[in-house]
Design an enzyme around this catalytic site. Structure first.
Site, PDB file in Angstrom:
ATOM      1  N   ARG A  63      34.329  29.902  42.373  1.00 19.37           N
ATOM      2  CA  ARG A  63      33.813  31.034  43.141  1.00 19.37           C
ATOM      3  C   ARG A  63      34.517  31.079  44.491  1.00 19.37           C
ATOM      4  NH1 ARG A  63      32.558  32.773  39.072  1.00 19.37           N
ATOM      5  NH2 ARG A  63      30.522  33.452  38.280  1.00 19.37           N
ATOM      6  N   HIS A  99      41.512  36.560  38.931  1.00 19.19           N
ATOM      7  CA  HIS A  99      40.238  36.230  38.264  1.00 19.19           C
ATOM      8  C   HIS A  99      40.411  36.240  36.741  1.00 19.19           C
ATOM      9  CE1 HIS A  99      35.655  36.209  39.080  1.00 19.19           C
ATOM     10  NE2 HIS A  99      35.916  35.553  37.956  1.00 19.19           N
TER      11      HIS A  99
END
Length: 310
Positions: A225, A273
């Site tokens: 994250r 991502h």
């Protein structure tokens, strides 16, 4: 008949419209799968993603669970309308994809492959490749993804240390926990992999103080994250040489803004991502199993602890 609302966004619908019914049938479940529902009180389960169509869960008064398609639930745990049981996604496809991304980039930095990829006219000097048994890797976060990555690296003969906030045991991995354990894990982290959940307790866990604990010339991988890292502190550590290179897949703002310093920094690799993604086929099997459990009165898999945030 079980009513299931797919509230995970229209772009995902075509794949799941095929995969979910097949998974339900394999479990012997009779399900009506909907993209929209004009009677929310009739919905038994929501298959959800945080960018989906539902933000207010209060009309779903009879829903037995909200089944999240993502591993991360930080965008859901604070929603005051979500009072139903919430599960997170742990599936084989997501886990395998993360293991492959992490293993690939650990090997890339361990072997110094960037030098040979970018320098097309290398000097033909003798080079003794390093061995994994001489490289210390630290994995921060020993949940399903972190533990799988740590074990995969240990299987390649890396000296792997894992750290988690609460004590855990992972075969083949030296496991540490707590504040003292974090310091001990970082001082030996020649390569550090971040796979912690995003919670108030993990916000900027890697900051100026903790980055300074790592060996000079260490490598950082963050497929977990974005908010786990203090961006300014990382840039300073890169400029000073404390961190030799950072390979980052997640960011505080996504997509990463065009003017962010990470784009131009010579010691940063940005990936968009892509470290791992929920696969419809394997994720649908987990969703179907949890609905089967809900209907049978059995405990749900991967139930979220609201207090812990994951």
């Amino acid at each position: 008949m079980i009513d299931v609302l797919f509230s995970a966004g229209g772009a995902r619908w075509p794949a799941y419209a095929e995969a979910l019914p097949a998974a339900f049938a394999a479990k012997g479940l009779k399900v009506r799968l909907h993209r929209d529902h004009d009677r929310p009180e009739a919905v038994d389960y929501l298959v959800h993603a945080p960018n989906g169509s539902v933000e207010d869960f209060s009309p779903f008064v009879n829903a037995k669970a909200v089944l999240n398609l993502w591993a991360g639930v930080e965008k859901l745990v604070g929603n005051p309308t979500l009072t139903q049981p919430l599960t997170r996604m742990v599936d084989a496809g997501l886990q395998e994809g993360m293991v492959e991304w992490v293993t690939g980039h650990v090997l890339r930095h361990h072997l110094g492959m960037d030098r040979w990829i970018t320098d097309q006219r290398p000097l033909w000097e003798p080079v003794i490749p390093p061995l994994a048994r001489n490289r210390r890797v630290t994995v921060l976060g020993l949940g399903a993804l972190g533990a799988a990555c740590a074990q995969a690296l240990a299987a390649l003969n890396f000296r792997v240390t894992g750290w988690s906030r609460r004590p855990k045991e992972v075969p083949g991995v030296a496991c540490l926990s707590g504040a003292d354990g974090l310091e001990a894990a970082l001082v030996q982290a020649e390569i550090c992999v971040l796979l912690l959940p995003q919670t108030p307790a993990t916000e900027a866990l890697l900051n100026a103080d903790t980055l300074a604990l790592m060996p000079r010339g260490a490598f950082l991988l963050n497929p977990g994250r974005g908010p786990l890292v203090d961006d300014d502190a990382l840039l300073a550590a890169l400029d000073s040489g404390r961190i030799a290179h950072a390979t980052l897949d997640v960011f505080r703002v996504e997509p990463l803004p065009a003017d962010h310093p990470f784009w131009a920094h010579p010691r940063v690799t940005v990936t968009p991502h892509i470290a791992s993604e929920t696969r419809p086929e394997t994720a649908s099997e987990v969703i179907a199993e949890n609905i089967r459990r809900g209907e049978a009165g059995e405990p749900f898999l991967y139930l979220v602890d609201r207090n812990a945030g994951y």
